[in-house]
Design a protein around this motif. Sequence first.
Motif, PDB file in Angstrom:
ATOM      1  N   LYS A 130      11.940  12.227   5.919  1.00  0.00           N
ATOM      2  CA  LYS A 130      12.247  10.796   6.080  1.00  0.00           C
ATOM      3  C   LYS A 130      11.514  10.227   7.282  1.00  0.00           C
ATOM      4  O   LYS A 130      10.909   9.158   7.219  1.00  0.00           O
ATOM      5  N   LYS A 131      11.540  10.940   8.390  1.00  0.00           N
ATOM      6  CA  LYS A 131      10.873  10.489   9.620  1.00  0.00           C
ATOM      7  C   LYS A 131       9.374  10.323   9.390  1.00  0.00           C
ATOM      8  O   LYS A 131       8.794   9.286   9.742  1.00  0.00           O
ATOM      9  N   ASN A 133       7.771   9.880   6.597  1.00  0.00           N
ATOM     10  CA  ASN A 133       7.529   8.769   5.668  1.00  0.00           C
ATOM     11  C   ASN A 133       7.659   7.423   6.388  1.00  0.00           C
ATOM     12  O   ASN A 133       6.857   6.516   6.163  1.00  0.00           O
ATOM     13  N   THR A 134       8.647   7.297   7.248  1.00  0.00           N
ATOM     14  CA  THR A 134       8.839   6.062   8.006  1.00  0.00           C
ATOM     15  C   THR A 134       7.641   5.795   8.916  1.00  0.00           C
ATOM     16  O   THR A 134       7.156   4.663   9.002  1.00  0.00           O
ATOM     17  N   ILE A 137       4.594   4.660   6.800  1.00  0.00           N
ATOM     18  CA  ILE A 137       4.718   3.249   6.397  1.00  0.00           C
ATOM     19  C   ILE A 137       4.438   2.329   7.588  1.00  0.00           C
ATOM     20  O   ILE A 137       3.740   1.317   7.459  1.00  0.00           O
ATOM     21  N   ALA A 138       4.972   2.687   8.749  1.00  0.00           N
ATOM     22  CA  ALA A 138       4.755   1.871   9.947  1.00  0.00           C
ATOM     23  C   ALA A 138       3.266   1.785  10.287  1.00  0.00           C
ATOM     24  O   ALA A 138       2.765   0.708  10.642  1.00  0.00           O
TER      25      ALA A 138
END
Length: 154
Positions: A130-131, A133-134, A137-138
């Motif tokens: 999750k980290k 992927n975040t 995206i950022a």
Amino acid sequence: MAIFLSTVLNKIDSKSRVSVPSHFRTSLKNQSFKGIIAFPSYSNYYIDACGIDRMESIANSLDKGSSYSKEEYELISLYFSEAEKLPFDRDGRVIIPKKLLEHAKIKKYVLFVGMGSTFQIWEPKLYDQKKNNTIKIAREKQLNPRLKPIPTGM
């Protein structure tokens, strides 16, 4: 109100006990319930957690007729119906119920993730996914949100 910062990895024992990070416990020390409130996240495979004061604040907002949509109200109702009070033992540990461990796919290690006024409890590898992927995206969207309020003179 309790504030939860940082990320801490702890091992869960065979009796489903895990030590809550000491600085999380310190943030909760003045609350009426000596422990945490935990419930399954409905958006991913982790456990949402907070202090009793946060849950009381949410309950009060519901009683005051806050402007939640019907769907939001029903989701919040699930939080209360699925929530577990997990008291601290003398060593600062809690026992995480099997249904929560299964929901979060937690086996041997627990990752406590501070989220400000709440925290999350993750299986470490799922959190890393999750980290990453975040962050991806950022970078793709060139996101750089500034925390508000911004101090004067900056």
